[in-house]
Design a protein around this motif. Structure first.
Motif, PDB file in Angstrom:
ATOM      1  N   ARG A  38     -20.965 -29.283 -17.616  1.00 22.44           N
ATOM      2  CA  ARG A  38     -20.249 -30.205 -16.980  1.00 22.44           C
ATOM      3  C   ARG A  38     -20.869 -30.072 -15.152  1.00 22.44           C
ATOM      4  NH1 ARG A  38     -14.299 -26.801 -16.311  1.00 22.44           N
ATOM      5  NH2 ARG A  38     -14.997 -24.928 -14.797  1.00 22.44           N
ATOM      6  N   GLN A  39     -20.795 -30.710 -14.430  1.00 22.65           N
ATOM      7  CA  GLN A  39     -21.100 -30.824 -13.357  1.00 22.65           C
ATOM      8  C   GLN A  39     -20.653 -31.301 -12.137  1.00 22.65           C
ATOM      9  OE1 GLN A  39     -25.771 -32.594 -13.244  1.00 22.65           O
ATOM     10  NE2 GLN A  39     -25.794 -31.189 -11.011  1.00 22.65           N
ATOM     11  N   ALA A  40     -20.326 -30.106 -11.502  1.00 24.48           N
ATOM     12  CA  ALA A  40     -18.867 -30.958 -10.365  1.00 24.48           C
ATOM     13  C   ALA A  40     -19.643 -30.949  -9.320  1.00 24.48           C
ATOM     14  CB  ALA A  40     -18.530 -29.465 -10.325  1.00 24.48           C
ATOM     15  N   PRO A  41     -18.770 -31.785  -8.375  1.00 18.21           N
ATOM     16  CA  PRO A  41     -19.917 -31.728  -7.086  1.00 18.21           C
ATOM     17  C   PRO A  41     -20.606 -30.886  -6.503  1.00 18.21           C
ATOM     18  CG  PRO A  41     -18.463 -33.832  -7.275  1.00 18.21           C
ATOM     19  CD  PRO A  41     -18.059 -32.977  -8.381  1.00 18.21           C
ATOM     20  N   GLY A  42     -22.313 -30.724  -5.534  1.00 14.03           N
ATOM     21  CA  GLY A  42     -22.124 -30.240  -4.932  1.00 14.03           C
ATOM     22  C   GLY A  42     -22.478 -28.391  -5.994  1.00 14.03           C
ATOM     23  N   LYS A  43     -23.156 -28.205  -7.362  1.00 16.64           N
ATOM     24  CA  LYS A  43     -22.721 -27.421  -7.673  1.00 16.64           C
ATOM     25  C   LYS A  43     -23.911 -27.522  -9.527  1.00 16.64           C
ATOM     26  CE  LYS A  43     -18.439 -25.289  -7.267  1.00 16.64           C
ATOM     27  NZ  LYS A  43     -16.855 -24.568  -8.741  1.00 16.64           N
ATOM     28  N   GLU A  44     -24.447 -26.700 -10.203  1.00 11.72           N
ATOM     29  CA  GLU A  44     -25.392 -26.559 -10.838  1.00 11.72           C
ATOM     30  C   GLU A  44     -24.592 -26.939 -12.283  1.00 11.72           C
ATOM     31  OE1 GLU A  44     -28.881 -23.877  -9.256  1.00 11.72           O
ATOM     32  OE2 GLU A  44     -27.894 -24.045 -11.446  1.00 11.72           O
ATOM     33  N   ARG A  45     -24.979 -27.948 -13.460  1.00 10.04           N
ATOM     34  CA  ARG A  45     -24.673 -27.942 -14.964  1.00 10.04           C
ATOM     35  C   ARG A  45     -24.657 -27.056 -15.304  1.00 10.04           C
ATOM     36  NH1 ARG A  45     -27.524 -33.230 -17.646  1.00 10.04           N
ATOM     37  NH2 ARG A  45     -26.657 -33.930 -15.793  1.00 10.04           N
ATOM     38  N   GLU A  46     -23.512 -26.930 -16.069  1.00 12.45           N
ATOM     39  CA  GLU A  46     -22.599 -25.197 -16.225  1.00 12.45           C
ATOM     40  C   GLU A  46     -22.311 -25.919 -17.552  1.00 12.45           C
ATOM     41  OE1 GLU A  46     -19.796 -23.384 -13.992  1.00 12.45           O
ATOM     42  OE2 GLU A  46     -18.148 -25.155 -14.418  1.00 12.45           O
ATOM     43  N   PHE A  47     -22.839 -24.709 -18.668  1.00 10.85           N
ATOM     44  CA  PHE A  47     -22.114 -24.254 -20.037  1.00 10.85           C
ATOM     45  C   PHE A  47     -20.364 -24.482 -20.374  1.00 10.85           C
ATOM     46  CE2 PHE A  47     -21.838 -23.967 -24.332  1.00 10.85           C
ATOM     47  CZ  PHE A  47     -21.290 -22.385 -25.063  1.00 10.85           C
ATOM     48  N   VAL A  48     -20.551 -25.623 -21.187  1.00 10.02           N
ATOM     49  CA  VAL A  48     -18.401 -25.262 -21.302  1.00 10.02           C
ATOM     50  C   VAL A  48     -18.489 -24.803 -22.444  1.00 10.02           C
ATOM     51  CG1 VAL A  48     -16.808 -26.887 -21.622  1.00 10.02           C
ATOM     52  CG2 VAL A  48     -18.146 -26.958 -19.971  1.00 10.02           C
ATOM     53  N   ALA A  49     -19.092 -25.686 -23.694  1.00  9.10           N
ATOM     54  CA  ALA A  49     -18.732 -25.367 -25.501  1.00  9.10           C
ATOM     55  C   ALA A  49     -19.697 -25.349 -26.186  1.00  9.10           C
ATOM     56  CB  ALA A  49     -17.284 -25.973 -25.686  1.00  9.10           C
ATOM     57  N   TYR A  94     -18.575 -34.633 -16.834  1.00  7.06           N
ATOM     58  CA  TYR A  94     -18.419 -33.782 -18.571  1.00  7.06           C
ATOM     59  C   TYR A  94     -20.110 -34.351 -19.754  1.00  7.06           C
ATOM     60  CZ  TYR A  94     -15.013 -30.366 -17.883  1.00  7.06           C
ATOM     61  OH  TYR A  94     -14.146 -29.333 -17.424  1.00  7.06           O
ATOM     62  N   TYR A  95     -20.900 -33.719 -19.750  1.00  7.63           N
ATOM     63  CA  TYR A  95     -22.158 -34.143 -20.613  1.00  7.63           C
ATOM     64  C   TYR A  95     -22.581 -33.046 -21.997  1.00  7.63           C
ATOM     65  CZ  TYR A  95     -23.737 -35.423 -16.446  1.00  7.63           C
ATOM     66  OH  TYR A  95     -23.769 -36.152 -15.457  1.00  7.63           O
ATOM     67  N   CYS A  96     -22.558 -34.503 -22.645  1.00 10.14           N
ATOM     68  CA  CYS A  96     -23.053 -34.102 -24.183  1.00 10.14           C
ATOM     69  C   CYS A  96     -24.464 -33.932 -24.732  1.00 10.14           C
ATOM     70  CB  CYS A  96     -22.653 -34.910 -25.307  1.00 10.14           C
ATOM     71  SG  CYS A  96     -22.934 -35.051 -26.294  1.00 10.14           S
ATOM     72  N   ALA A  97     -24.627 -32.728 -25.134  1.00  6.51           N
ATOM     73  CA  ALA A  97     -26.398 -32.684 -25.272  1.00  6.51           C
ATOM     74  C   ALA A  97     -26.076 -32.088 -26.429  1.00  6.51           C
ATOM     75  CB  ALA A  97     -26.875 -31.702 -24.762  1.00  6.51           C
ATOM     76  N   ALA A  98     -27.338 -32.769 -27.433  1.00  5.51           N
ATOM     77  CA  ALA A  98     -28.347 -32.500 -29.065  1.00  5.51           C
ATOM     78  C   ALA A  98     -29.414 -31.320 -28.483  1.00  5.51           C
ATOM     79  CB  ALA A  98     -28.266 -33.455 -29.563  1.00  5.51           C
ATOM     80  N   HIS A  99     -28.935 -29.834 -29.166  1.00  8.03           N
ATOM     81  CA  HIS A  99     -29.634 -29.308 -29.117  1.00  8.03           C
ATOM     82  C   HIS A  99     -31.130 -29.382 -30.203  1.00  8.03           C
ATOM     83  CE1 HIS A  99     -31.629 -25.147 -28.773  1.00  8.03           C
ATOM     84  NE2 HIS A  99     -31.009 -24.802 -28.266  1.00  8.03           N
ATOM     85  N   ARG A 100     -32.468 -28.618 -30.140  1.00 10.44           N
ATOM     86  CA  ARG A 100     -33.113 -29.121 -30.623  1.00 10.44           C
ATOM     87  C   ARG A 100     -33.391 -28.399 -32.371  1.00 10.44           C
ATOM     88  NH1 ARG A 100     -37.531 -26.311 -26.386  1.00 10.44           N
ATOM     89  NH2 ARG A 100     -36.817 -28.261 -25.554  1.00 10.44           N
ATOM     90  N   SER A 101     -32.607 -26.970 -32.605  1.00 13.56           N
ATOM     91  CA  SER A 101     -32.211 -26.004 -33.097  1.00 13.56           C
ATOM     92  C   SER A 101     -31.323 -26.276 -34.285  1.00 13.56           C
ATOM     93  CB  SER A 101     -32.756 -25.009 -33.031  1.00 13.56           C
ATOM     94  OG  SER A 101     -31.704 -24.060 -32.771  1.00 13.56           O
ATOM     95  N   SER A 105     -26.960 -23.106 -28.069  1.00 13.18           N
ATOM     96  CA  SER A 105     -27.247 -21.940 -26.560  1.00 13.18           C
ATOM     97  C   SER A 105     -26.867 -22.327 -25.308  1.00 13.18           C
ATOM     98  CB  SER A 105     -29.082 -21.813 -26.571  1.00 13.18           C
ATOM     99  OG  SER A 105     -29.654 -22.903 -25.650  1.00 13.18           O
ATOM    100  N   THR A 106     -26.112 -21.105 -24.798  1.00 15.57           N
ATOM    101  CA  THR A 106     -25.598 -21.851 -23.729  1.00 15.57           C
ATOM    102  C   THR A 106     -25.910 -21.749 -22.823  1.00 15.57           C
ATOM    103  OG1 THR A 106     -25.804 -19.192 -23.162  1.00 15.57           O
ATOM    104  CG2 THR A 106     -24.040 -19.802 -24.856  1.00 15.57           C
ATOM    105  N   SER A 107     -27.613 -22.480 -22.474  1.00 13.98           N
ATOM    106  CA  SER A 107     -28.132 -22.868 -21.386  1.00 13.98           C
ATOM    107  C   SER A 107     -28.418 -23.668 -21.806  1.00 13.98           C
ATOM    108  CB  SER A 107     -29.420 -21.801 -20.831  1.00 13.98           C
ATOM    109  OG  SER A 107     -30.378 -22.684 -21.586  1.00 13.98           O
ATOM    110  N   THR A 108     -28.814 -25.285 -20.796  1.00 10.77           N
ATOM    111  CA  THR A 108     -29.894 -26.428 -20.189  1.00 10.77           C
ATOM    112  C   THR A 108     -31.018 -25.618 -21.090  1.00 10.77           C
ATOM    113  OG1 THR A 108     -30.426 -25.887 -18.686  1.00 10.77           O
ATOM    114  CG2 THR A 108     -28.118 -27.180 -18.699  1.00 10.77           C
ATOM    115  N   ARG A 109     -31.860 -24.765 -21.529  1.00 12.46           N
ATOM    116  CA  ARG A 109     -32.629 -25.180 -21.834  1.00 12.46           C
ATOM    117  C   ARG A 109     -32.574 -25.344 -23.686  1.00 12.46           C
ATOM    118  NH1 ARG A 109     -35.757 -19.909 -19.126  1.00 12.46           N
ATOM    119  NH2 ARG A 109     -36.313 -21.136 -17.772  1.00 12.46           N
ATOM    120  N   GLY A 110     -33.421 -26.399 -23.955  1.00 11.90           N
ATOM    121  CA  GLY A 110     -32.741 -26.476 -25.776  1.00 11.90           C
ATOM    122  C   GLY A 110     -32.133 -27.935 -26.357  1.00 11.90           C
TER     123      GLY A 110
END
Length: 124
Positions: A38-49, A94-101, A105-110
């Motif tokens: 998720r990402q709130a205005p003025g904040k970095e994107r952060e891990f939720v689940a 709120y953003y959905c994302a698919a990991h490469r593996s 992970s709990t960071s946006t990397r991957g």
């Protein structure tokens, strides 16, 4: 064309609930970990689940533990996030994302694929 499309966001009062859904198309992600950020205005994107390829392993940010539940249906190529006891500080896109593996992970990397996001607004 690979797409992740989120839905289910909206305006809810504090203490209320929402269920976000993420539908994947263009390829199957049954072997990939999936996550919500998720990402709130003025904040970095952060891990939720997030959860691994089978759903047998899940991870949550401390601020949502006990309130949010992530799940997946590999047959339908979907991932969901059930959000209970919502608070104004949960307001974000709120953003959905698919990991490469297969492991999350709990960071946006991957996370190679991202949806366009769905707005969640919690009023006090």
């Amino acid at each position: 064309q690979v797409q992740l499309v989120e839905s289910g966001g909206g305006l809810v009062q504090a203490g209320g609930s929402l269920r976000l859904s993420c539908a994947a198309s263009g390829r199957t992600f049954s072997n990939n970990a999936m996550g919500w950020f998720r990402q709130a205005p003025g904040k970095e994107r952060e891990f939720v689940a997030a959860l691994n390829w089978s759903g047998g392993s899940t991870g949550y940010a401390d601020f949502v533990k006990g309130r949010f539940t992530i799940s997946r249906d590999n047959a339908k190529n979907t991932v969901s996030l059930r959000m209970n006891s919502l608070q104004p500080e949960d307001t974000a896109v709120y953003y959905c994302a698919a990991h490469r593996s297969s492991s999350y992970s709990t960071s946006t990397r991957g996370y190679d694929y991202w949806g366009q996001g769905t707005q969640v607004t919690v009023s006090s």
